[in-house]
Motif scaffolding. Structure first.
Motif, PDB file in Angstrom:
ATOM      1  N   ALA A   1      -2.124   0.632  -9.899  1.00 52.15           N
ATOM      2  CA  ALA A   1      -0.730   0.192  -9.774  1.00 52.15           C
ATOM      3  C   ALA A   1      -0.520  -0.750  -8.596  1.00 52.15           C
ATOM      4  CB  ALA A   1       0.187   1.403  -9.621  1.00 52.15           C
ATOM      5  N   TYR A   2      -1.543  -0.897  -7.734  1.00 48.32           N
ATOM      6  CA  TYR A   2      -1.392  -1.685  -6.508  1.00 48.32           C
ATOM      7  C   TYR A   2      -2.294  -2.921  -6.503  1.00 48.32           C
ATOM      8  CZ  TYR A   2       1.495   1.716  -4.041  1.00 48.32           C
ATOM      9  OH  TYR A   2       2.529   2.517  -3.647  1.00 48.32           O
ATOM     10  N   GLU A   3      -1.797  -3.933  -5.821  1.00 47.30           N
ATOM     11  CA  GLU A   3      -2.584  -5.145  -5.548  1.00 47.30           C
ATOM     12  C   GLU A   3      -2.165  -5.680  -4.188  1.00 47.30           C
ATOM     13  OE1 GLU A   3      -3.902  -9.345  -7.688  1.00 47.30           O
ATOM     14  OE2 GLU A   3      -2.088  -8.308  -8.341  1.00 47.30           O
ATOM     15  N   ARG A   4      -3.113  -5.761  -3.269  1.00 42.40           N
ATOM     16  CA  ARG A   4      -2.861  -6.241  -1.904  1.00 42.40           C
ATOM     17  C   ARG A   4      -1.763  -5.443  -1.203  1.00 42.40           C
ATOM     18  NH1 ARG A   4      -3.116 -12.874  -2.564  1.00 42.40           N
ATOM     19  NH2 ARG A   4      -5.258 -12.958  -3.379  1.00 42.40           N
ATOM     20  N   GLY A   5      -1.759  -4.143  -1.433  1.00 40.21           N
ATOM     21  CA  GLY A   5      -0.834  -3.264  -0.722  1.00 40.21           C
ATOM     22  C   GLY A   5       0.573  -3.218  -1.287  1.00 40.21           C
ATOM     23  N   CYS A   6       0.810  -3.820  -2.446  1.00 41.13           N
ATOM     24  CA  CYS A   6       2.140  -3.810  -3.061  1.00 41.13           C
ATOM     25  C   CYS A   6       2.027  -3.404  -4.529  1.00 41.13           C
ATOM     26  CB  CYS A   6       2.796  -5.185  -2.968  1.00 41.13           C
ATOM     27  SG  CYS A   6       3.133  -5.752  -1.294  1.00 41.13           S
ATOM     28  N   LEU A   7       3.125  -2.841  -5.055  1.00 44.43           N
ATOM     29  CA  LEU A   7       3.136  -2.497  -6.468  1.00 44.43           C
ATOM     30  C   LEU A   7       3.059  -3.759  -7.311  1.00 44.43           C
ATOM     31  CD1 LEU A   7       5.724   0.366  -7.130  1.00 44.43           C
ATOM     32  CD2 LEU A   7       3.252   0.507  -7.024  1.00 44.43           C
ATOM     33  N   ILE A   8       2.252  -3.715  -8.351  1.00 41.19           N
ATOM     34  CA  ILE A   8       2.129  -4.848  -9.254  1.00 41.19           C
ATOM     35  C   ILE A   8       3.410  -5.010 -10.067  1.00 41.19           C
ATOM     36  CG2 ILE A   8       0.847  -5.789 -11.227  1.00 41.19           C
ATOM     37  CD1 ILE A   8      -1.615  -4.322 -10.172  1.00 41.19           C
ATOM     38  N   GLU A   9       4.006  -3.871 -10.453  1.00 39.98           N
ATOM     39  CA  GLU A   9       5.255  -3.886 -11.211  1.00 39.98           C
ATOM     40  C   GLU A   9       6.321  -3.125 -10.414  1.00 39.98           C
ATOM     41  OE1 GLU A   9       4.546  -2.314 -15.074  1.00 39.98           O
ATOM     42  OE2 GLU A   9       3.061  -3.825 -15.610  1.00 39.98           O
ATOM     43  N   PRO A  10       6.963  -3.781  -9.446  1.00 42.56           N
ATOM     44  CA  PRO A  10       7.967  -3.111  -8.614  1.00 42.56           C
ATOM     45  C   PRO A  10       9.212  -2.743  -9.411  1.00 42.56           C
ATOM     46  CG  PRO A  10       7.961  -5.462  -8.157  1.00 42.56           C
ATOM     47  CD  PRO A  10       6.811  -5.204  -9.087  1.00 42.56           C
ATOM     48  N   ASN A  11       9.927  -1.747  -8.924  1.00 49.13           N
ATOM     49  CA  ASN A  11      11.181  -1.318  -9.543  1.00 49.13           C
ATOM     50  C   ASN A  11      12.281  -1.393  -8.491  1.00 49.13           C
ATOM     51  OD1 ASN A  11      11.266   1.477  -8.162  1.00 49.13           O
ATOM     52  ND2 ASN A  11       9.261   1.470  -9.166  1.00 49.13           N
ATOM     53  N   PRO A  12      13.555  -1.357  -8.882  1.00 47.14           N
ATOM     54  CA  PRO A  12      14.657  -1.507  -7.914  1.00 47.14           C
ATOM     55  C   PRO A  12      14.621  -0.512  -6.763  1.00 47.14           C
ATOM     56  CG  PRO A  12      15.487  -1.731 -10.150  1.00 47.14           C
ATOM     57  CD  PRO A  12      14.058  -1.311 -10.275  1.00 47.14           C
ATOM     58  N   ILE A  13      14.259   0.736  -7.036  1.00 45.80           N
ATOM     59  CA  ILE A  13      14.221   1.741  -5.968  1.00 45.80           C
ATOM     60  C   ILE A  13      13.115   1.410  -4.974  1.00 45.80           C
ATOM     61  CG2 ILE A  13      13.949   4.199  -5.433  1.00 45.80           C
ATOM     62  CD1 ILE A  13      14.953   4.805  -8.256  1.00 45.80           C
ATOM     63  N   TYR A  14      11.956   1.046  -5.487  1.00 42.59           N
ATOM     64  CA  TYR A  14      10.837   0.666  -4.626  1.00 42.59           C
ATOM     65  C   TYR A  14      11.196  -0.531  -3.760  1.00 42.59           C
ATOM     66  CZ  TYR A  14       6.415  -1.634  -3.425  1.00 42.59           C
ATOM     67  OH  TYR A  14       5.394  -2.279  -2.756  1.00 42.59           O
ATOM     68  N   GLU A  15      11.867  -1.511  -4.337  1.00 44.69           N
ATOM     69  CA  GLU A  15      12.212  -2.730  -3.596  1.00 44.69           C
ATOM     70  C   GLU A  15      13.179  -2.439  -2.456  1.00 44.69           C
ATOM     71  OE1 GLU A  15      13.582  -5.177  -6.781  1.00 44.69           O
ATOM     72  OE2 GLU A  15      11.631  -6.156  -7.069  1.00 44.69           O
ATOM     73  N   VAL A  16      14.134  -1.530  -2.677  1.00 44.05           N
ATOM     74  CA  VAL A  16      15.067  -1.170  -1.606  1.00 44.05           C
ATOM     75  C   VAL A  16      14.342  -0.410  -0.505  1.00 44.05           C
ATOM     76  CG1 VAL A  16      17.110   0.187  -1.024  1.00 44.05           C
ATOM     77  CG2 VAL A  16      17.072  -1.142  -3.124  1.00 44.05           C
ATOM     78  N   ARG A  17      13.485   0.517  -0.884  1.00 30.96           N
ATOM     79  CA  ARG A  17      12.738   1.276   0.120  1.00 30.96           C
ATOM     80  C   ARG A  17      11.794   0.376   0.903  1.00 30.96           C
ATOM     81  NH1 ARG A  17      11.289   6.696  -3.512  1.00 30.96           N
ATOM     82  NH2 ARG A  17      13.441   7.516  -3.553  1.00 30.96           N
ATOM     83  N   ARG A  18      11.346  -0.667   0.272  1.00 27.33           N
ATOM     84  CA  ARG A  18      10.469  -1.618   0.961  1.00 27.33           C
ATOM     85  C   ARG A  18      11.229  -2.343   2.072  1.00 27.33           C
ATOM     86  NH1 ARG A  18       4.769  -1.979   0.258  1.00 27.33           N
ATOM     87  NH2 ARG A  18       4.154  -3.829   1.390  1.00 27.33           N
TER      88      ARG A  18
END
Length: 399
Positions: A347-364
């Motif tokens: 699910a990860y590439e270079r330390g980030c989610l390959i397919e981010p979701n809105p909740i993940y993006e806010v927490r980021r």
């Protein structure tokens, strides 16, 4: 076909990871192949988790605006792993925490900055908008349980990882009485969440790995035999990990091994009466369950201790931590921050989610403020208070 495949498996190649050399758990963890990308990511998350713990304490306070005393945090320093004390930690993140003297108690208190409060509101909005997805995640989680029920306290352990609202008992469970129901347990203060009618979710009870299998099958450049893909998982080993020919052969054999999927019914067999082939299938089923569990999480990561609370209910007889270590091509186990955290590698590439979701993006965004540290402090102090909070968050997170 399944019988033929099992007959071809020699005793030495039965389960490439199941029969490892006897060693202590600590030595097994220490001997794992490191992945610098995940280690760096967990180093960042280590301080983020401390920030979230303090943030939750502030938001839970009854003060207006929400705030807590520094003295209160002092008493929790050991539990929160604040080695240098709360004051030093809070001052490290001035874009998140603001220390002030309480006008009544005349003691130092801390509260959240406008930027941090804006992120809290954005996450709350994202959680509320994704409530239908939260219902589906909970249905899938309960469907993996052998009894189609789970202890409520176990779900509370992972409510944040699953992207459930903090009031999920009302907004998710009570709001869907046809799907979920709560029952008291035999012990005091023990409650179980039971799964009801799931006819509407019938098409959703398909493992996430099936999506990858379909894509691989339709890929014209795929060199793997279509029959092998039926039970295969995506693998990607840590950089620098030496893969011997024998190891690769065992992985290939393991990939071909049939197993019962996480949402399929399975007949329970006495542990002492299981054959070698049955043990192999049960091990692969366990891998399929934890793979699906991680796929259901918002950030495709979870503490090993938290997922262990579901082991018995999922019918997993193996040590979950060792299961992750046995399959380094699928999972990565980090020991940063005095805890064991597992990542879903694909699910990860270079330390980030390959397919981010809105909740993940806010927490980021909150992670960005943590990484921002004390940089730009003078600019923030001199900023005009008339600037919108949203602009402050956007400016800090884009730097």
């Amino acid at each position: 076909m399944a019988i033929q495949i099992l007959k071809k498996l020699s005793p030495g190649a039965a389960a490439p990871f199941l029969h490892r050399t006897k060693t202590s758990s600590a030595a097994y963890v220490a001997s794992r192949a490191r992945d610098a990308t995940f280690e760096k990511l967990m180093e960042k998350y280590k301080n983020l988790l401390k920030v979230i713990s303090i943030q939750d304490l502030i938001l839970a306070s009854q003060c207006t605006p929400p705030s807590i005393s520094i003295d209160f945090l002092h008493r929790l320093s050991q539990k929160l792993h604040l080695n240098r004390g709360p004051s030093a930690f809070l001052r490290t993140y001035p874009h998140i925490f603001h220390i002030f003297t309480h006008p009544v108690h005349l003691q130092p208190y801390c509260t959240l900055t406008p930027a941090a409060r804006q992120i809290v509101r954005q996450e709350s909005d994202a959680l509320n908008k994704s409530t239908p997805l939260a219902v589906t995640r909970l249905v899938k989680l309960l469907s993996m349980s052998l009894a189609k029920k789970l202890p409520l306290r176990a779900i509370f352990k992972v409510w944040r990882e699953l992207g459930l609202p903090d009031n999920f008992e009302d907004s998710v469970i009570s709001s869907n009485p046809d799907i979920f129901s709560l029952r008291d347990g035999n012990e005091p203060n023990t409650h179980y969440l039971l799964l009801g009618d799931t006819e509407a979710f019938k098409d959703c009870l398909v493992p996430v790995v099936e999506n990858w299998r379909v894509l691989e099958c339709c890929n014209g450049e795929c060199t793997v035999d279509r029959t092998e893909l039926q039970y295969s998982f995506k693998h990607g080993f840590p950089p620098g990990m030496r893969l011997s020919k024998n190891f690769k052969a065992k992985v290939k054999e393991w990939q071909r091994l049939p197993y019962v999927g996480p949402y399929e019914e399975i007949k329970t067999v006495d542990k002492n009466r299981r054959s070698k082939n049955q043990m192999m299938k049960m091990e692969k089923r366990a891998v399929g369950i934890v793979h699906e569990f991680l796929s259901l999480t918002v950030e495709k990561m979870v503490e090993v201790e938290k997922i262990s609370h579901f082991r018995q209910w999922f019918g997993i007889d193996l040590n979950v931590r060792d299961l992750f270590l046995d399959h380094p091509g699928m999972f990565y186990l980090s020991t940063k921050g005095k805890m064991h955290t597992v990542f879903l590698r694909e699910a990860y590439e270079r330390g980030c989610l390959i397919e981010p979701n809105p909740i993940y993006e806010v927490r980021r965004k909150l992670l960005d403020l943590v990484l921002f540290g004390r940089r730009g402090l003078d600019r923030v102090r001199g900023a005009d208070n008339s600037n919108s909070e949203g602009d402050e968050v956007e400016e800090l997170c884009d730097d």
